[in-house]
Design a protein around this motif. Structure first.
Motif, PDB file in Angstrom:
ATOM      1  N   LEU A 177       0.826  -1.199   0.000  1.00  0.00           N
ATOM      2  CA  LEU A 177       0.000   0.000   0.000  1.00  0.00           C
ATOM      3  C   LEU A 177       0.864   1.253   0.000  1.00  0.00           C
ATOM      4  O   LEU A 177       0.477   2.293  -0.529  1.00  0.00           O
ATOM      5  N   PHE A 178       2.026   1.134   0.613  1.00  0.00           N
ATOM      6  CA  PHE A 178       2.827   2.343   0.806  1.00  0.00           C
ATOM      7  C   PHE A 178       4.057   2.379  -0.084  1.00  0.00           C
ATOM      8  O   PHE A 178       4.662   3.424  -0.247  1.00  0.00           O
ATOM      9  N   LEU A 179       4.399   1.194  -0.623  1.00  0.00           N
ATOM     10  CA  LEU A 179       5.598   1.166  -1.449  1.00  0.00           C
ATOM     11  C   LEU A 179       5.363   0.261  -2.652  1.00  0.00           C
ATOM     12  O   LEU A 179       5.162  -0.945  -2.483  1.00  0.00           O
ATOM     13  N   GLN A 180       5.330   0.874  -3.824  1.00  0.00           N
ATOM     14  CA  GLN A 180       5.294   0.077  -5.050  1.00  0.00           C
ATOM     15  C   GLN A 180       6.382   0.622  -5.954  1.00  0.00           C
ATOM     16  O   GLN A 180       6.489   1.829  -6.157  1.00  0.00           O
ATOM     17  N   VAL A 181       7.225  -0.265  -6.456  1.00  0.00           N
ATOM     18  CA  VAL A 181       8.368   0.187  -7.255  1.00  0.00           C
ATOM     19  C   VAL A 181       8.245  -0.361  -8.667  1.00  0.00           C
ATOM     20  O   VAL A 181       8.141  -1.568  -8.860  1.00  0.00           O
ATOM     21  N   ASP A 182       8.200   0.537  -9.634  1.00  0.00           N
ATOM     22  CA  ASP A 182       8.257   0.142 -11.043  1.00  0.00           C
ATOM     23  C   ASP A 182       9.553   0.680 -11.622  1.00  0.00           C
ATOM     24  O   ASP A 182       9.824   1.886 -11.545  1.00  0.00           O
ATOM     25  N   VAL A 183      10.349  -0.220 -12.170  1.00  0.00           N
ATOM     26  CA  VAL A 183      11.588   0.240 -12.810  1.00  0.00           C
ATOM     27  C   VAL A 183      11.657  -0.349 -14.207  1.00  0.00           C
ATOM     28  O   VAL A 183      11.500  -1.559 -14.392  1.00  0.00           O
ATOM     29  N   GLY A 184      11.870   0.491 -15.160  1.00  0.00           N
ATOM     30  CA  GLY A 184      12.036   0.040 -16.536  1.00  0.00           C
ATOM     31  C   GLY A 184      10.855  -0.756 -17.042  1.00  0.00           C
ATOM     32  O   GLY A 184      11.032  -1.784 -17.698  1.00  0.00           O
ATOM     33  N   GLY A 185       9.646  -0.283 -16.692  1.00  0.00           N
ATOM     34  CA  GLY A 185       8.460  -0.961 -17.184  1.00  0.00           C
ATOM     35  C   GLY A 185       8.152  -2.254 -16.469  1.00  0.00           C
ATOM     36  O   GLY A 185       7.200  -2.948 -16.803  1.00  0.00           O
ATOM     37  N   LYS A 186       8.979  -2.630 -15.491  1.00  0.00           N
ATOM     38  CA  LYS A 186       8.701  -3.854 -14.739  1.00  0.00           C
ATOM     39  C   LYS A 186       8.438  -3.494 -13.284  1.00  0.00           C
ATOM     40  O   LYS A 186       9.044  -2.579 -12.736  1.00  0.00           O
ATOM     41  N   THR A 187       7.502  -4.260 -12.688  1.00  0.00           N
ATOM     42  CA  THR A 187       7.207  -4.056 -11.274  1.00  0.00           C
ATOM     43  C   THR A 187       8.253  -4.784 -10.444  1.00  0.00           C
ATOM     44  O   THR A 187       8.478  -5.971 -10.618  1.00  0.00           O
ATOM     45  N   TRP A 188       8.885  -4.060  -9.507  1.00  0.00           N
ATOM     46  CA  TRP A 188       9.906  -4.688  -8.659  1.00  0.00           C
ATOM     47  C   TRP A 188       9.440  -4.893  -7.221  1.00  0.00           C
ATOM     48  O   TRP A 188      10.010  -5.668  -6.492  1.00  0.00           O
ATOM     49  N   PHE A 189       8.438  -4.137  -6.840  1.00  0.00           N
ATOM     50  CA  PHE A 189       7.965  -4.310  -5.456  1.00  0.00           C
ATOM     51  C   PHE A 189       6.486  -3.980  -5.331  1.00  0.00           C
ATOM     52  O   PHE A 189       6.016  -2.948  -5.792  1.00  0.00           O
ATOM     53  N   ARG A 190       5.763  -4.892  -4.701  1.00  0.00           N
ATOM     54  CA  ARG A 190       4.358  -4.677  -4.318  1.00  0.00           C
ATOM     55  C   ARG A 190       4.004  -5.795  -3.338  1.00  0.00           C
ATOM     56  O   ARG A 190       4.832  -6.650  -3.061  1.00  0.00           O
ATOM     57  N   SER A 191       2.801  -5.759  -2.789  1.00  0.00           N
ATOM     58  CA  SER A 191       2.418  -6.790  -1.818  1.00  0.00           C
ATOM     59  C   SER A 191       2.530  -8.172  -2.447  1.00  0.00           C
ATOM     60  O   SER A 191       1.970  -8.400  -3.516  1.00  0.00           O
ATOM     61  N   PRO A 192       3.206  -9.103  -1.793  1.00  0.00           N
ATOM     62  CA  PRO A 192       3.264 -10.462  -2.351  1.00  0.00           C
ATOM     63  C   PRO A 192       1.878 -11.086  -2.440  1.00  0.00           C
ATOM     64  O   PRO A 192       1.620 -11.895  -3.333  1.00  0.00           O
ATOM     65  N   THR A 193       0.979 -10.715  -1.517  1.00  0.00           N
ATOM     66  CA  THR A 193      -0.351 -11.330  -1.514  1.00  0.00           C
ATOM     67  C   THR A 193      -1.218 -10.791  -2.644  1.00  0.00           C
ATOM     68  O   THR A 193      -2.364 -11.204  -2.787  1.00  0.00           O
ATOM     69  N   ALA A 194      -0.711  -9.861  -3.457  1.00  0.00           N
ATOM     70  CA  ALA A 194      -1.451  -9.440  -4.635  1.00  0.00           C
ATOM     71  C   ALA A 194      -1.167 -10.369  -5.802  1.00  0.00           C
ATOM     72  O   ALA A 194      -1.584 -10.108  -6.922  1.00  0.00           O
TER      73      ALA A 194
END
Lengths: 163, 238
Positions: free
Chosen positions: B94-111
Protein backbone atom coordinates in the motif's frame (compact mmCIF):
# COMPACT_ATOMS: atom_id res chain seq x y z
CA UNK A 1 4.16 -17.99 -15.91
CA UNK A 2 3.09 -19.62 -12.68
CA UNK A 3 6.36 -19.91 -10.92
CA UNK A 4 7.09 -22.99 -8.90
CA UNK A 5 10.19 -21.19 -7.66
CA UNK A 6 8.06 -18.60 -5.89
CA UNK A 7 6.08 -21.28 -4.11
CA UNK A 8 9.24 -22.96 -2.89
CA UNK A 9 10.74 -19.63 -1.93
CA UNK A 10 7.65 -18.68 0.05
CA UNK A 11 7.46 -22.05 1.81
CA UNK A 12 11.13 -21.95 2.77
CA UNK A 13 10.92 -18.32 3.86
CA UNK A 14 7.80 -19.01 5.90
CA UNK A 15 9.33 -22.08 7.52
CA UNK A 16 12.49 -20.18 8.42
CA UNK A 17 10.43 -17.26 9.71
CA UNK A 18 8.35 -19.60 11.84
CA UNK A 19 11.43 -21.27 13.31
CA UNK A 20 13.12 -17.95 14.08
CA UNK A 21 10.00 -16.35 15.54
CA UNK A 22 9.37 -19.47 17.60
CA UNK A 23 12.89 -19.50 18.92
CA UNK A 24 13.44 -15.81 19.57
CA UNK A 25 10.02 -14.36 20.31
CA UNK A 26 7.19 -16.84 20.72
CA UNK A 27 9.14 -19.16 23.00
CA UNK A 28 10.42 -16.67 25.57
CA UNK A 29 7.25 -14.58 25.62
CA UNK A 30 4.79 -17.47 25.92
CA UNK A 31 7.04 -19.00 28.57
CA UNK A 32 6.89 -15.73 30.46
CA UNK A 33 3.09 -15.62 30.01
CA UNK A 34 2.86 -19.16 31.35
CA UNK A 35 5.05 -18.27 34.30
CA UNK A 36 2.86 -15.27 34.97
CA UNK A 37 -0.34 -17.27 34.97
CA UNK A 38 1.33 -19.88 37.21
CA UNK A 39 2.43 -17.15 39.59
CA UNK A 40 -1.04 -15.62 39.68
CA UNK A 41 -2.50 -19.06 40.38
CA UNK A 42 0.01 -19.69 43.14
CA UNK A 43 -0.57 -16.27 44.65
CA UNK A 44 -4.32 -16.84 44.66
CA UNK A 45 -3.88 -20.24 46.29
CA UNK A 46 -1.48 -18.75 48.83
CA UNK A 47 -3.90 -15.95 49.68
CA UNK A 48 -6.74 -18.44 50.05
CA UNK A 49 -4.62 -20.59 52.37
CA UNK A 50 -3.54 -17.60 54.41
CA UNK A 51 -7.15 -16.49 54.76
CA UNK A 52 -8.29 -19.94 55.91
CA UNK A 53 -5.40 -20.12 58.35
CA UNK A 54 -6.18 -16.70 59.78
CA UNK A 55 -9.81 -17.67 60.21
CA UNK A 56 -8.84 -20.89 61.97
CA UNK A 57 -6.52 -18.96 64.26
CA UNK A 58 -9.21 -16.43 65.07
CA UNK A 59 -11.66 -19.20 65.91
CA UNK A 60 -9.07 -20.91 68.06
CA UNK A 61 -8.31 -17.68 69.87
CA UNK A 62 -12.02 -17.08 70.46
CA UNK A 63 -12.41 -20.59 71.89
CA UNK A 64 -9.37 -20.13 74.10
CA UNK A 65 -10.68 -16.81 75.32
CA UNK A 66 -13.94 -18.50 76.29
CA UNK A 67 -12.03 -21.30 78.01
CA UNK A 68 -9.89 -18.90 79.95
CA UNK A 69 -12.97 -16.96 81.05
CA UNK A 70 -14.54 -20.16 82.32
CA UNK A 71 -11.27 -21.04 84.01
CA UNK A 72 -11.12 -17.68 85.70
CA UNK A 73 -14.68 -18.06 86.99
CA UNK A 74 -13.86 -21.53 88.25
CA UNK A 75 -10.68 -20.35 89.95
CA UNK A 76 -12.46 -17.50 91.68
CA UNK A 77 -15.30 -19.71 92.87
CA UNK A 78 -12.85 -22.36 94.09
CA UNK A 79 -10.93 -19.70 95.96
CA UNK A 80 -14.16 -18.45 97.48
CA UNK A 81 -15.13 -21.94 98.56
CA UNK A 82 -11.70 -22.56 99.97
CA UNK A 83 -11.80 -19.30 101.88
CA UNK A 84 -15.23 -20.08 103.21
CA UNK A 85 -14.11 -23.54 104.28
CA UNK A 86 -11.00 -22.18 105.90
CA UNK A 87 -12.94 -19.54 107.72
CA UNK A 88 -15.39 -22.15 108.93
CA UNK A 89 -12.52 -24.35 110.08
CA UNK A 90 -10.85 -21.49 111.95
CA UNK A 91 -14.10 -20.54 113.61
CA UNK A 92 -14.84 -24.14 114.50
CA UNK A 93 -11.33 -24.59 115.88
CA UNK A 94 -11.74 -21.45 117.93
CA UNK A 95 -15.09 -22.65 119.23
CA UNK A 96 -13.58 -26.02 120.11
CA UNK A 97 -10.64 -24.39 121.87
CA UNK A 98 -12.92 -22.11 123.80
CA UNK A 99 -15.04 -25.05 124.83
CA UNK A 100 -11.96 -27.03 125.87
CA UNK A 101 -10.61 -24.09 127.84
CA UNK A 102 -13.96 -23.58 129.49
CA UNK A 103 -14.33 -27.19 130.47
CA UNK A 104 -10.74 -27.32 131.70
CA UNK A 105 -11.37 -24.25 133.80
CA UNK A 106 -14.56 -25.76 135.22
CA UNK A 107 -12.72 -28.98 136.00
CA UNK A 108 -9.93 -27.01 137.69
CA UNK A 109 -12.47 -25.04 139.68
CA UNK A 110 -14.32 -28.19 140.70
CA UNK A 111 -11.03 -29.88 141.60
CA UNK A 112 -9.90 -26.94 143.60
CA UNK A 113 -13.26 -26.78 145.30
CA UNK A 114 -13.10 -30.46 146.12
CA UNK A 115 -9.53 -30.14 147.33
CA UNK A 116 -10.42 -27.15 149.44
CA UNK A 117 -13.42 -29.01 150.84
CA UNK A 118 -11.34 -32.07 151.58
CA UNK A 119 -8.60 -30.12 153.26
CA UNK A 120 -11.24 -28.18 155.22
CA UNK A 121 -12.78 -31.51 156.25
CA UNK A 122 -9.36 -32.72 157.39
CA UNK A 123 -8.73 -29.48 159.21
CA UNK A 124 -12.14 -29.58 160.88
CA UNK A 125 -11.53 -33.19 161.91
CA UNK A 126 -8.13 -32.40 163.36
CA UNK A 127 -9.46 -29.27 165.00
CA UNK A 128 -12.41 -31.12 166.45
CA UNK A 129 -10.07 -33.83 167.65
CA UNK A 130 -7.78 -31.28 169.24
CA UNK A 131 -10.74 -29.59 170.86
CA UNK A 132 -12.21 -32.84 172.02
CA UNK A 133 -8.83 -33.93 173.39
CA UNK A 134 -8.49 -30.73 175.15
CA UNK A 135 -12.04 -30.86 176.46
CA UNK A 136 -12.16 -34.45 177.61
CA UNK A 137 -8.44 -34.72 178.27
CA UNK A 138 -8.37 -38.04 176.84
CA UNK A 139 -6.52 -39.07 173.82
CA UNK A 140 -8.74 -40.88 171.48
CA UNK A 141 -7.53 -43.17 168.85
CA UNK A 142 -7.10 -40.92 165.84
CA UNK A 143 -8.53 -43.36 163.30
CA UNK A 144 -11.66 -44.08 165.38
CA UNK A 145 -12.10 -40.38 165.79
CA UNK A 146 -11.69 -39.79 162.15
CA UNK A 147 -14.49 -42.17 161.36
CA UNK A 148 -16.66 -40.60 163.99
CA UNK A 149 -16.01 -37.08 162.69
CA UNK A 150 -16.62 -38.08 159.06
CA UNK A 151 -19.93 -39.50 160.11
CA UNK A 152 -20.83 -36.37 161.92
CA UNK A 153 -19.85 -34.02 159.11
CA UNK A 154 -21.74 -36.16 156.63
CA UNK A 155 -24.74 -35.71 158.89
CA UNK A 156 -24.17 -31.95 158.81
CA UNK A 157 -23.97 -31.90 155.08
CA UNK A 158 -27.26 -33.85 154.76
CA UNK A 159 -28.98 -31.39 157.04
CA UNK A 160 -27.69 -28.51 154.92
CA UNK A 161 -28.97 -30.26 151.80
CA UNK A 162 -25.81 -29.60 149.87
CA UNK A 163 -22.81 -31.77 148.91
CA UNK B 1 2.18 -2.52 -10.86
CA UNK B 2 1.77 -3.35 -14.49
CA UNK B 3 1.72 -7.16 -14.55
CA UNK B 4 5.19 -7.26 -16.05
CA UNK B 5 7.68 -8.85 -13.75
CA UNK B 6 11.37 -9.66 -13.78
CA UNK B 7 11.83 -13.44 -14.05
CA UNK B 8 14.92 -15.45 -13.31
CA UNK B 9 15.46 -19.09 -14.21
CA UNK B 10 17.49 -21.10 -11.73
CA UNK B 11 17.84 -24.91 -11.38
CA UNK B 12 15.06 -25.25 -13.93
CA UNK B 13 12.69 -23.23 -11.72
CA UNK B 14 11.23 -19.87 -12.57
CA UNK B 15 11.53 -17.21 -9.92
CA UNK B 16 9.45 -14.04 -9.98
CA UNK B 17 11.93 -11.64 -8.40
CA UNK B 18 9.17 -9.23 -7.38
CA UNK B 19 7.49 -11.84 -5.25
CA UNK B 20 10.70 -13.21 -3.82
CA UNK B 21 12.09 -9.81 -2.97
CA UNK B 22 8.83 -8.76 -1.31
CA UNK B 23 8.57 -12.04 0.60
CA UNK B 24 12.13 -11.67 1.79
CA UNK B 25 11.50 -8.10 2.92
CA UNK B 26 8.21 -8.82 4.66
CA UNK B 27 9.60 -11.92 6.34
CA UNK B 28 12.56 -9.89 7.57
CA UNK B 29 10.26 -7.09 8.70
CA UNK B 30 8.03 -9.54 10.54
CA UNK B 31 10.98 -11.12 12.26
CA UNK B 32 12.63 -7.82 13.19
CA UNK B 33 9.36 -6.44 14.55
CA UNK B 34 8.67 -9.49 16.66
CA UNK B 35 12.31 -9.81 17.69
CA UNK B 36 12.38 -6.20 18.81
CA UNK B 37 9.08 -6.55 20.68
CA UNK B 38 10.20 -9.66 22.50
CA UNK B 39 13.50 -8.45 23.93
CA UNK B 40 13.90 -8.97 27.67
CA UNK B 41 10.49 -10.45 28.45
CA UNK B 42 9.49 -9.79 32.02
CA UNK B 43 6.99 -11.19 34.48
CA UNK B 44 5.49 -7.71 34.76
CA UNK B 45 5.12 -6.78 31.10
CA UNK B 46 5.66 -3.23 29.97
CA UNK B 47 5.51 -1.25 26.77
CA UNK B 48 6.42 -3.31 23.73
CA UNK B 49 6.00 -6.61 25.51
CA UNK B 50 2.35 -5.72 26.07
CA UNK B 51 1.89 -5.20 22.32
CA UNK B 52 3.38 -8.59 21.53
CA UNK B 53 1.37 -10.32 24.23
CA UNK B 54 -1.78 -8.67 22.96
CA UNK B 55 -1.13 -10.04 19.46
CA UNK B 56 -0.32 -13.47 20.89
CA UNK B 57 -3.54 -13.43 22.92
CA UNK B 58 -5.43 -12.32 19.83
CA UNK B 59 -4.17 -15.16 17.60
CA UNK B 60 -4.44 -17.66 20.46
CA UNK B 61 -8.05 -16.51 20.79
CA UNK B 62 -8.66 -17.32 17.12
CA UNK B 63 -7.18 -20.79 17.61
CA UNK B 64 -8.99 -21.50 20.88
CA UNK B 65 -12.32 -20.47 19.40
CA UNK B 66 -12.07 -23.29 16.88
CA UNK B 67 -10.08 -25.77 18.96
CA UNK B 68 -10.82 -25.30 22.66
CA UNK B 69 -9.21 -28.62 23.56
CA UNK B 70 -5.56 -29.50 23.90
CA UNK B 71 -5.25 -29.77 20.08
CA UNK B 72 -5.23 -25.99 19.89
CA UNK B 73 -1.90 -25.71 21.67
CA UNK B 74 -0.11 -27.04 18.60
CA UNK B 75 -1.36 -24.27 16.31
CA UNK B 76 -0.66 -21.15 18.37
CA UNK B 77 2.68 -20.42 16.74
CA UNK B 78 1.36 -21.16 13.22
CA UNK B 79 -1.60 -18.82 13.68
CA UNK B 80 0.62 -16.11 15.17
CA UNK B 81 3.24 -16.19 12.38
CA UNK B 82 0.61 -16.61 9.67
CA UNK B 83 -1.37 -13.62 10.93
CA UNK B 84 1.61 -11.30 11.27
CA UNK B 85 3.14 -12.41 7.97
CA UNK B 86 -0.07 -11.94 5.97
CA UNK B 87 -0.86 -8.70 7.77
CA UNK B 88 2.51 -7.18 6.87
CA UNK B 89 2.31 -8.67 3.38
CA UNK B 90 -1.01 -6.91 2.86
CA UNK B 91 0.26 -3.57 4.11
CA UNK B 92 3.68 -3.15 2.48
CA UNK B 93 2.34 -2.79 -1.06
CA UNK B 94 0.00 0.00 0.00
CA UNK B 95 2.83 2.34 0.81
CA UNK B 96 5.60 1.17 -1.45
CA UNK B 97 5.29 0.08 -5.05
CA UNK B 98 8.37 0.19 -7.25
CA UNK B 99 8.26 0.14 -11.04
CA UNK B 100 11.59 0.24 -12.81
CA UNK B 101 12.04 0.04 -16.54
CA UNK B 102 8.46 -0.96 -17.18
CA UNK B 103 8.70 -3.85 -14.74
CA UNK B 104 7.21 -4.06 -11.27
CA UNK B 105 9.91 -4.69 -8.66
CA UNK B 106 7.96 -4.31 -5.46
CA UNK B 107 4.36 -4.68 -4.32
CA UNK B 108 2.42 -6.79 -1.82
CA UNK B 109 3.26 -10.46 -2.35
CA UNK B 110 -0.35 -11.33 -1.51
CA UNK B 111 -1.45 -9.44 -4.63
CA UNK B 112 -0.18 -12.45 -6.58
CA UNK B 113 -2.48 -15.51 -6.69
CA UNK B 114 0.50 -17.86 -6.65
CA UNK B 115 1.51 -16.58 -3.22
CA UNK B 116 -1.96 -16.76 -1.70
CA UNK B 117 -2.50 -20.22 -3.20
CA UNK B 118 0.79 -21.35 -1.70
CA UNK B 119 -0.25 -20.05 1.71
CA UNK B 120 -3.65 -21.73 1.42
CA UNK B 121 -1.97 -24.94 0.27
CA UNK B 122 0.42 -24.80 3.22
CA UNK B 123 -2.45 -24.44 5.67
CA UNK B 124 -4.60 -27.16 4.08
CA UNK B 125 -1.75 -29.65 3.76
CA UNK B 126 -0.91 -29.03 7.40
CA UNK B 127 -4.56 -29.55 8.35
CA UNK B 128 -4.61 -32.92 6.53
CA UNK B 129 -1.31 -33.89 8.10
CA UNK B 130 -2.45 -33.03 11.62
CA UNK B 131 -5.78 -34.71 10.92
CA UNK B 132 -3.85 -37.95 10.49
CA UNK B 133 -1.66 -37.19 13.52
CA UNK B 134 -4.57 -36.53 15.87
CA UNK B 135 -7.22 -38.96 14.63
CA UNK B 136 -5.16 -41.70 13.00
CA UNK B 137 -5.33 -42.58 9.31
CA UNK B 138 -8.65 -44.39 9.71
CA UNK B 139 -10.20 -41.53 11.62
CA UNK B 140 -8.89 -39.12 9.01
CA UNK B 141 -10.52 -41.12 6.18
CA UNK B 142 -13.72 -41.43 8.19
CA UNK B 143 -13.89 -37.65 8.16
CA UNK B 144 -14.69 -37.82 4.43
CA UNK B 145 -17.77 -40.03 4.89
CA UNK B 146 -19.22 -38.22 7.85
CA UNK B 147 -21.90 -37.51 8.77
CA UNK B 148 -23.24 -39.88 6.04
CA UNK B 149 -21.31 -41.81 3.36
CA UNK B 150 -23.11 -40.38 0.33
CA UNK B 151 -21.64 -36.98 1.17
CA UNK B 152 -18.21 -38.28 0.12
CA UNK B 153 -18.17 -36.46 -3.25
CA UNK B 154 -19.30 -33.23 -1.63
CA UNK B 155 -16.62 -33.56 1.06
CA UNK B 156 -13.96 -34.03 -1.61
CA UNK B 157 -15.21 -31.08 -3.62
CA UNK B 158 -15.22 -29.06 -0.39
CA UNK B 159 -11.47 -29.57 -0.03
CA UNK B 160 -10.96 -27.83 -3.37
CA UNK B 161 -13.44 -25.07 -2.75
CA UNK B 162 -11.80 -24.44 0.61
CA UNK B 163 -8.48 -24.09 -1.12
CA UNK B 164 -9.78 -21.83 -3.86
CA UNK B 165 -11.88 -19.57 -1.65
CA UNK B 166 -9.15 -19.24 0.97
CA UNK B 167 -6.54 -18.18 -1.57
CA UNK B 168 -8.73 -16.19 -3.94
CA UNK B 169 -10.40 -14.13 -1.24
CA UNK B 170 -7.07 -12.86 0.01
CA UNK B 171 -5.67 -12.37 -3.48
CA UNK B 172 -8.75 -10.56 -4.75
CA UNK B 173 -8.94 -8.12 -1.88
CA UNK B 174 -5.28 -7.18 -1.88
CA UNK B 175 -4.92 -7.11 -5.67
CA UNK B 176 -7.98 -4.92 -6.07
CA UNK B 177 -6.77 -2.61 -3.35
CA UNK B 178 -3.40 -2.13 -4.98
CA UNK B 179 -4.85 -1.67 -8.46
CA UNK B 180 -7.03 1.08 -7.09
CA UNK B 181 -4.03 2.66 -5.33
CA UNK B 182 -2.30 2.72 -8.69
CA UNK B 183 -5.33 4.05 -10.54
CA UNK B 184 -5.78 6.89 -8.09
CA UNK B 185 -2.10 7.72 -8.43
CA UNK B 186 -2.49 7.83 -12.24
CA UNK B 187 -5.55 10.03 -11.88
CA UNK B 188 -3.66 12.41 -9.60
CA UNK B 189 -0.81 12.78 -12.08
CA UNK B 190 -3.01 12.75 -15.19
CA UNK B 191 -3.26 16.52 -15.24
CA UNK B 192 -6.92 16.29 -16.29
CA UNK B 193 -8.06 19.10 -14.03
CA UNK B 194 -4.64 20.55 -13.29
CA UNK B 195 -3.96 20.97 -9.57
CA UNK B 196 -7.56 20.07 -8.73
CA UNK B 197 -7.15 16.49 -9.85
CA UNK B 198 -3.85 16.28 -7.99
CA UNK B 199 -5.37 17.45 -4.72
CA UNK B 200 -8.46 15.30 -5.18
CA UNK B 201 -6.27 12.34 -6.05
CA UNK B 202 -4.08 12.97 -3.02
CA UNK B 203 -7.03 13.02 -0.66
CA UNK B 204 -8.65 10.00 -2.34
CA UNK B 205 -5.38 8.09 -2.16
CA UNK B 206 -5.09 8.75 1.57
CA UNK B 207 -8.67 7.69 2.18
CA UNK B 208 -8.22 4.55 0.10
CA UNK B 209 -4.94 3.66 1.78
CA UNK B 210 -6.54 4.01 5.20
CA UNK B 211 -9.41 1.82 4.10
CA UNK B 212 -6.97 -0.70 2.62
CA UNK B 213 -5.12 -0.93 5.91
CA UNK B 214 -8.46 -1.91 7.39
CA UNK B 215 -9.10 -4.41 4.57
CA UNK B 216 -5.62 -5.87 4.91
CA UNK B 217 -6.07 -6.39 8.64
CA UNK B 218 -9.52 -7.93 8.19
CA UNK B 219 -8.25 -10.22 5.44
CA UNK B 220 -5.33 -11.39 7.57
CA UNK B 221 -7.78 -12.10 10.39
CA UNK B 222 -10.20 -13.92 8.07
CA UNK B 223 -7.41 -15.98 6.53
CA UNK B 224 -6.14 -17.15 9.91
CA UNK B 225 -9.65 -17.76 11.22
CA UNK B 226 -10.65 -19.85 8.19
CA UNK B 227 -7.32 -21.68 8.29
CA UNK B 228 -8.10 -22.65 11.88
CA UNK B 229 -11.71 -23.57 11.01
CA UNK B 230 -10.55 -25.93 8.27
CA UNK B 231 -7.82 -27.34 10.52
CA UNK B 232 -10.27 -27.89 13.36
CA UNK B 233 -12.60 -29.83 11.00
CA UNK B 234 -9.74 -32.19 10.33
CA UNK B 235 -8.24 -32.31 13.81
CA UNK B 236 -11.05 -32.15 16.38
CA UNK B 237 -13.00 -35.37 16.82
CA UNK B 238 -16.66 -34.69 17.46
Amino acid sequence: MASLGDMLFLLVAFAVLMVLVGKFAWGPVTKMMGERSDKINNDLDYAENARTEAQALAEKRQAELKNSQADAVKIVSTAKQNGEKQRQEIVDAAHAEVATLKSNAQQDIAQQKADALNSAKDDVAELSLAIATKIIGKELNADDQQALIDGYIKGLGDVNGTH
Amino acid sequence: MNESYPYVKLFGLTFNLTNDLAILITATLTFLLVFWLSRKPQLRPSGKQNILEWVIDFTNGIVKQQMPGPEGNRFGLLAFVLFLFIFINNQVGLFLQVDVGGKTWFRSPTADPVITMTLAMLVLVLSHYFGVVFKGFKGYLNGFISPVPFLLPINIIEEFTNFVTLSMRLYGNIFAGEVLVLLIRQFAFSGLGGPTSFIAGFVLEMVWQGFSVFIGSIQAYIFVTLAMVYTSHKVVSE
